[in-house]
Design an enzyme around this catalytic site. Structure first.
Site, PDB file in Angstrom:
ATOM      1  CE  LYS A  11       0.775   1.577   4.537  1.00 32.29           C
ATOM      2  NZ  LYS A  11       1.810   2.633   4.487  1.00 32.29           N
ATOM      3  N   GLY A 103       7.758   1.385   4.610  1.00 32.63           N
ATOM      4  CA  GLY A 103       6.508   2.234   4.516  1.00 32.63           C
ATOM      5  C   GLY A 103       5.335   1.819   3.534  1.00 32.63           C
ATOM      6  CB  ALA A 105       1.621  -2.136   4.634  1.00 28.22           C
ATOM      7  CG  ASP A 141      -0.529  -0.214   8.094  1.00 25.84           C
ATOM      8  OD1 ASP A 141      -1.337   0.641   7.925  1.00 25.84           O
ATOM      9  OD2 ASP A 141       0.472   0.165   7.684  1.00 25.84           O
TER      10      ASP A 141
HETATM   11  P1  ATP Z   1       4.404  -0.381   7.339  1.00 20.19           P
HETATM   12  O1  ATP Z   1       4.209   0.318   6.303  1.00 20.19           O
HETATM   13  O2  ATP Z   1       3.579  -1.217   7.898  1.00 20.19           O
HETATM   14  O3  ATP Z   1       4.916   0.561   8.626  1.00 20.19           O
HETATM   15  P2  ATP Z   1       6.989  -1.211   6.545  1.00 20.19           P
HETATM   16  O4  ATP Z   1       6.848  -1.484   5.141  1.00 20.19           O
HETATM   17  O5  ATP Z   1       7.692   0.137   6.805  1.00 20.19           O
HETATM   18  O6  ATP Z   1       5.803  -1.585   7.643  1.00 20.19           O
HETATM   19  P3  ATP Z   1       7.921  -3.886   6.797  1.00 20.19           P
HETATM   20  O7  ATP Z   1       8.466  -4.125   5.522  1.00 20.19           O
HETATM   21  O8  ATP Z   1       6.628  -4.598   7.260  1.00 20.19           O
HETATM   22  O9  ATP Z   1       7.877  -2.272   7.040  1.00 20.19           O
HETATM   23  O10 ATP Z   1       9.120  -4.419   7.889  1.00 20.19           O
HETATM   24  C1  ATP Z   1       9.362  -3.671   9.152  1.00 20.19           C
HETATM   25  C2  ATP Z   1      10.189  -4.943   9.820  1.00 20.19           C
HETATM   26  O11 ATP Z   1       9.348  -5.910  10.203  1.00 20.19           O
HETATM   27  C3  ATP Z   1      11.255  -5.641   9.264  1.00 20.19           C
HETATM   28  O12 ATP Z   1      12.534  -4.787   9.314  1.00 20.19           O
HETATM   29  C4  ATP Z   1      11.202  -6.943   9.622  1.00 20.19           C
HETATM   30  O13 ATP Z   1      12.326  -7.245  10.404  1.00 20.19           O
HETATM   31  C5  ATP Z   1       9.807  -7.199  10.372  1.00 20.19           C
HETATM   32  N1  ATP Z   1       9.115  -8.184   9.606  1.00 20.19           N
HETATM   33  C6  ATP Z   1       8.204  -9.108  10.192  1.00 20.19           C
HETATM   34  N2  ATP Z   1       7.753  -9.951   9.315  1.00 20.19           N
HETATM   35  C7  ATP Z   1       8.007  -9.654   8.306  1.00 20.19           C
HETATM   36  C8  ATP Z   1       7.416  -9.890   6.970  1.00 20.19           C
HETATM   37  N3  ATP Z   1       6.655 -10.746   6.649  1.00 20.19           N
HETATM   38  N4  ATP Z   1       7.848  -8.994   5.899  1.00 20.19           N
HETATM   39  C9  ATP Z   1       8.629  -8.057   6.018  1.00 20.19           C
HETATM   40  N5  ATP Z   1       9.085  -7.709   7.219  1.00 20.19           N
HETATM   41  C10 ATP Z   1       8.765  -8.398   8.355  1.00 20.19           C
END
Ligand code: ATP
Length: 317
Positions: A11, A103, A105, A141
């Site tokens: 997203k 960022g 999700a 999210d």
């Molecule tokens: P959001 O946009 O929901 O804040 P994000 O995109 O910034 O999330 P993610 O890619 O979800 O961040 O990853 C954040 C942390 O979560 C990673 O550093 C990782 O260690 C941990 N993590 C746990 N499970 C997962 C997964 N299935 N996929 C990616 N990262 C994961």
């Protein structure tokens, strides 16, 4: 059926406003979330032994119980112990295409896919609302990732109202491979620097409602007007991410030089997205930004907004 493969879209945030503090320690938010074509594949298989196993082809994604996909399976096993007994454990294999800590999700959508997939595999017959209620226990999210499309999210981000689908946006995303931002860091830093701007409990519901500025963006989405959507993009977390990481501002400037409809950081960053005028314009933006910032660590993707949340991926689809 003993195995399912699900497509799990990422997203972007078309709008992210931090309203104030909540008694539960989270922030009160007003966000507009949009699913994108950039998706992970999540494979689920019954393994007949009493275990949850997770594998992922990305080195930064944990294979243990801290993985959101694992936590989603553990939650389902806890809520539906008879189904877990009857169908056995589950092996979860994640093909990562969504960048990590970006960022977008990525973790949340993997957790959402496991909830949807286990509901199918265990013949539970849960409604989308049931699944979203479970998802809210995993992360703010996750409920949005289950349904996908375009939605306004309030509360800590888990209270969703669907908006008319905006599946007509041509998008270019950019992220430096070696730069990730921790979501807790972004919110903690924002609180340290901007809590004096928060609405207070004494402002009551009316004060909170007056504070939210997402109305014009909702109207632009309702009229399916990409030009207006581009002009109204907003993200409060840019105020902490950009001063800490100058490359995000440089990337925004490189996108802006290509005359997009709008450019903004997504969520807690560091991914920056631009809304292009057409598919050709998106390809041109990708090529121009690649030429103006020739850093091998910079990854760029052309994608589109999509109305899909978690769905079964058919071979070749
Ligand atoms: P959001 O946009 O929901 O804040 P994000 O995109 O910034 O999330 P993610 O890619 O979800 O961040 O990853 C954040 C942390 O979560 C990673 O550093 C990782 O260690 C941990 N993590 C746990 N499970 C997962 C997964 N299935 N996929 C990616 N990262 C994961």
């Amino acid at each position: 059926m003993q195995a399912y493969t699900l497509s799990a879209p990422g997203k972007i945030n078309l709008y992210l406003e931090i309203i104030g503090d909540r008694p539960d320690g989270f922030h009160e938010m007003a966000m507009i979330l949009q699913s994108i074509g950039l998706s992970d594949r999540v494979h689920l298989k019954s393994i007949g032994v009493d275990q949850i196993r997770v594998t992922c082809d990305h080195p930064l994604v944990p294979n243990d119980s801290s993985n959101l996909a694992y936590r989603a399976a553990a939650l389902m096993a806890d809520q539906f112990p008879e189904a877990f007994q009857r169908y056995g454990g589950v092996a979860i294999a994640i093909d990562k295409h969504i960048p990590v800590g970006a960022g977008l999700a990525g973790g949340s959508t993997n957790g959402a896919a496991v909830l949807v997939g286990l509901d199918l595999m265990w013949n539970l017959g849960l409604t989308q609302a049931d699944l979203q209620e479970l998802g809210a226990q995993l992360g703010s999210d996750v409920p949005f990732c289950i349904a996908g499309g375009t939605a306004i999210a309030t509360g800590r981000g888990e209270v969703l109202s669907p908006l008319p689908s905006l599946d007509c946006l041509h998008l270019v995303l950019g992220k430096y491979r070696n730069l990730s931002i921790s979501t807790p860091w972004a919110y903690k830093t924002y609180r340290q620097q901007f809590s004096h701007t928060y609405v207070s409990e004494s402002d009551g519901i009316q004060g909170r409602q007056q504070r939210v500025h997402s109305g014009p963006m909702v109207a632009a989405i309702a009229s399916r007007n990409p030009e207006e959507v581009g002009k109204l993009l907003h993200n409060d977390l840019e105020k902490v991410a950009l001063p800490a990481h100058s490359v995000i501002g440089d990337l925004k400037a490189a996108f802006a030089a290509c005359n997009p409809l709008g450019v903004m950081m997504s969520g807690s960053g560091p991914t920056v997205f631009a809304i292009a005028q057409s598919a050709d314009h998106a390809a041109q933006i990708q090529a121009n930004v690649r030429a103006s910032l020739p850093d091998p660590n910079l990854e760029l993707w052309v994608t589109q907004s999509t109305a899909s949340g978690i769905h079964i991926a058919y071979p070749g689809a």
